[in-house]
Write a protein that holds these residues in place. Sequence first.
Motif, PDB file in Angstrom:
ATOM      1  N   ALA A 204       0.824  -1.205   0.000  1.00 26.86           N
ATOM      2  CA  ALA A 204       0.000   0.000   0.000  1.00 26.86           C
ATOM      3  C   ALA A 204       0.864   1.264   0.000  1.00 26.86           C
ATOM      4  CB  ALA A 204      -0.936   0.001   1.210  1.00 26.86           C
ATOM      5  N   ALA A 205       2.052   1.184   0.566  1.00 31.15           N
ATOM      6  CA  ALA A 205       3.091   2.214   0.485  1.00 31.15           C
ATOM      7  C   ALA A 205       2.616   3.613   0.863  1.00 31.15           C
ATOM      8  CB  ALA A 205       3.720   2.209  -0.914  1.00 31.15           C
ATOM      9  N   HIS A 206       1.946   3.721   1.986  1.00 36.22           N
ATOM     10  CA  HIS A 206       1.461   5.028   2.423  1.00 36.22           C
ATOM     11  C   HIS A 206       2.504   5.864   3.150  1.00 36.22           C
ATOM     12  CE1 HIS A 206      -2.652   3.037   2.148  1.00 36.22           C
ATOM     13  NE2 HIS A 206      -2.618   3.958   1.221  1.00 36.22           N
ATOM     14  N   LEU A 207       3.611   5.261   3.538  1.00 38.39           N
ATOM     15  CA  LEU A 207       4.598   5.973   4.360  1.00 38.39           C
ATOM     16  C   LEU A 207       5.095   7.274   3.731  1.00 38.39           C
ATOM     17  CD1 LEU A 207       6.417   6.211   6.854  1.00 38.39           C
ATOM     18  CD2 LEU A 207       8.028   4.683   5.712  1.00 38.39           C
ATOM     19  N   PRO A 208       5.581   7.291   2.492  1.00 36.10           N
ATOM     20  CA  PRO A 208       6.087   8.560   1.955  1.00 36.10           C
ATOM     21  C   PRO A 208       5.031   9.664   1.926  1.00 36.10           C
ATOM     22  CG  PRO A 208       6.852   6.723   0.623  1.00 36.10           C
ATOM     23  CD  PRO A 208       5.816   6.176   1.566  1.00 36.10           C
ATOM     24  N   GLY A 209       3.848   9.359   1.488  1.00 33.54           N
ATOM     25  CA  GLY A 209       2.801  10.364   1.416  1.00 33.54           C
ATOM     26  C   GLY A 209       2.350  10.845   2.775  1.00 33.54           C
ATOM     27  N   MET A 210       2.204   9.928   3.711  1.00 41.76           N
ATOM     28  CA  MET A 210       1.811  10.329   5.058  1.00 41.76           C
ATOM     29  C   MET A 210       2.913  11.181   5.691  1.00 41.76           C
ATOM     30  SD  MET A 210      -1.235   9.385   5.455  1.00 41.76           S
ATOM     31  CE  MET A 210      -1.413   9.765   7.191  1.00 41.76           C
ATOM     32  N   MET A 211       4.173  10.838   5.438  1.00 42.13           N
ATOM     33  CA  MET A 211       5.268  11.654   5.965  1.00 42.13           C
ATOM     34  C   MET A 211       5.219  13.048   5.348  1.00 42.13           C
ATOM     35  SD  MET A 211       7.627  11.916   8.179  1.00 42.13           S
ATOM     36  CE  MET A 211       7.493  10.233   8.739  1.00 42.13           C
ATOM     37  N   ALA A 212       4.943  13.124   4.064  1.00 42.16           N
ATOM     38  CA  ALA A 212       4.845  14.434   3.407  1.00 42.16           C
ATOM     39  C   ALA A 212       3.722  15.275   4.008  1.00 42.16           C
ATOM     40  CB  ALA A 212       4.636  14.252   1.906  1.00 42.16           C
ATOM     41  N   SER A 213       2.702  14.619   4.527  1.00 40.19           N
ATOM     42  CA  SER A 213       1.592  15.366   5.129  1.00 40.19           C
ATOM     43  C   SER A 213       1.939  15.898   6.515  1.00 40.19           C
ATOM     44  CB  SER A 213       0.335  14.488   5.205  1.00 40.19           C
ATOM     45  OG  SER A 213       0.412  13.570   6.280  1.00 40.19           O
ATOM     46  N   LYS A 214       3.024  15.390   7.114  1.00 39.99           N
ATOM     47  CA  LYS A 214       3.373  15.766   8.484  1.00 39.99           C
ATOM     48  C   LYS A 214       4.585  16.681   8.576  1.00 39.99           C
ATOM     49  CE  LYS A 214       1.410  14.814  11.455  1.00 39.99           C
ATOM     50  NZ  LYS A 214       0.216  15.540  11.961  1.00 39.99           N
ATOM     51  N   THR A 215       5.233  17.008   7.441  1.00 43.42           N
ATOM     52  CA  THR A 215       6.426  17.852   7.495  1.00 43.42           C
ATOM     53  C   THR A 215       6.553  18.669   6.221  1.00 43.42           C
ATOM     54  OG1 THR A 215       8.832  17.877   7.869  1.00 43.42           O
ATOM     55  CG2 THR A 215       7.958  16.041   6.567  1.00 43.42           C
ATOM     56  N   ARG A 216       7.207  19.812   6.321  1.00 38.75           N
ATOM     57  CA  ARG A 216       7.483  20.618   5.132  1.00 38.75           C
ATOM     58  C   ARG A 216       8.791  20.196   4.461  1.00 38.75           C
ATOM     59  NH1 ARG A 216      11.131  22.995   8.029  1.00 38.75           N
ATOM     60  NH2 ARG A 216      10.955  24.670   9.473  1.00 38.75           N
ATOM     61  N   ILE A 217       9.530  19.316   5.104  1.00 39.53           N
ATOM     62  CA  ILE A 217      10.808  18.840   4.569  1.00 39.53           C
ATOM     63  C   ILE A 217      10.552  18.016   3.307  1.00 39.53           C
ATOM     64  CG2 ILE A 217      12.750  17.292   5.076  1.00 39.53           C
ATOM     65  CD1 ILE A 217      12.368  18.095   8.019  1.00 39.53           C
ATOM     66  N   PRO A 218      11.392  18.159   2.267  1.00 43.05           N
ATOM     67  CA  PRO A 218      11.210  17.334   1.073  1.00 43.05           C
ATOM     68  C   PRO A 218      11.270  15.842   1.402  1.00 43.05           C
ATOM     69  CG  PRO A 218      12.853  19.044   0.668  1.00 43.05           C
ATOM     70  CD  PRO A 218      12.528  19.072   2.143  1.00 43.05           C
ATOM     71  N   VAL A 219      10.315  15.105   0.835  1.00 45.15           N
ATOM     72  CA  VAL A 219      10.253  13.653   1.011  1.00 45.15           C
ATOM     73  C   VAL A 219      10.504  12.998  -0.345  1.00 45.15           C
ATOM     74  CG1 VAL A 219       8.791  11.676   1.637  1.00 45.15           C
ATOM     75  CG2 VAL A 219       8.656  13.808   2.960  1.00 45.15           C
ATOM     76  N   ILE A 220      11.424  12.054  -0.345  1.00 41.49           N
ATOM     77  CA  ILE A 220      11.745  11.280  -1.543  1.00 41.49           C
ATOM     78  C   ILE A 220      11.213   9.875  -1.311  1.00 41.49           C
ATOM     79  CG2 ILE A 220      13.567  10.419  -3.053  1.00 41.49           C
ATOM     80  CD1 ILE A 220      15.337  12.724  -1.875  1.00 41.49           C
ATOM     81  N   GLY A 221      10.294   9.427  -2.159  1.00 44.53           N
ATOM     82  CA  GLY A 221       9.675   8.125  -1.998  1.00 44.53           C
ATOM     83  C   GLY A 221      10.362   7.053  -2.819  1.00 44.53           C
ATOM     84  N   VAL A 222      10.555   5.901  -2.205  1.00 38.75           N
ATOM     85  CA  VAL A 222      11.132   4.740  -2.884  1.00 38.75           C
ATOM     86  C   VAL A 222      10.122   3.602  -2.833  1.00 38.75           C
ATOM     87  CG1 VAL A 222      12.992   3.042  -2.915  1.00 38.75           C
ATOM     88  CG2 VAL A 222      13.478   5.417  -2.238  1.00 38.75           C
ATOM     89  N   PRO A 223       9.567   3.217  -3.981  1.00 38.01           N
ATOM     90  CA  PRO A 223       8.673   2.068  -4.013  1.00 38.01           C
ATOM     91  C   PRO A 223       9.492   0.774  -3.866  1.00 38.01           C
ATOM     92  CG  PRO A 223       8.433   3.442  -5.992  1.00 38.01           C
ATOM     93  CD  PRO A 223       9.669   3.885  -5.273  1.00 38.01           C
TER      94      PRO A 223
END
Length: 162
Positions: free
Chosen positions: A69-88
């Motif tokens: 389901a890989a919700h971690l990157p998106g949920m992290m992006a919702s909790k911080t203004r820091i750039p998030v890089i997602g790795v599937p």
Amino acid sequence: MTDIKTGIIMGSQSDWSTMKEAAEILDELDVAYETKIVSAHRTPDRLWDYGKTAADRGLQVIIAGAGGAAHLPGMMASKTRIPVIGVPVQTKALSGVDSLYSILQMPRGYPVATMAIGAAGAANAGLMAAGILALQDSALAQRLDDWRAALSASIPDTPSDD
């Protein structure tokens, strides 16, 4: 504040075999990082805390790897203004395509820079994180330039008969 400006997070221990590729690139470039298991589904309080405290702890970029389901990157992006890089992370059920779509299809307002599926994506995430940090760190910028030059120099001009 600490010298650690990069966080590498993953949804489970099994994701480390992929995410260590990002860590190895950061090691090569002498970039300090922290690693944590932060599951969007199994440890939501840990996710909230990590995201809410990231900027205050000095992090400037977060690499987040997840499978299924890989919700971690998106949920992290919702909790911080820091750039998030997602790795599937590649999965057995759908070869990581499910992870890719889950990370890639973010709603407006919560961007995640999405890499390729698997180890190559994790390595590129490390390089992307270094590139972001290099914007404010000339020594890192030089190390990154040198790394890229060495990669280019390692490619032969002509094919061998091997």
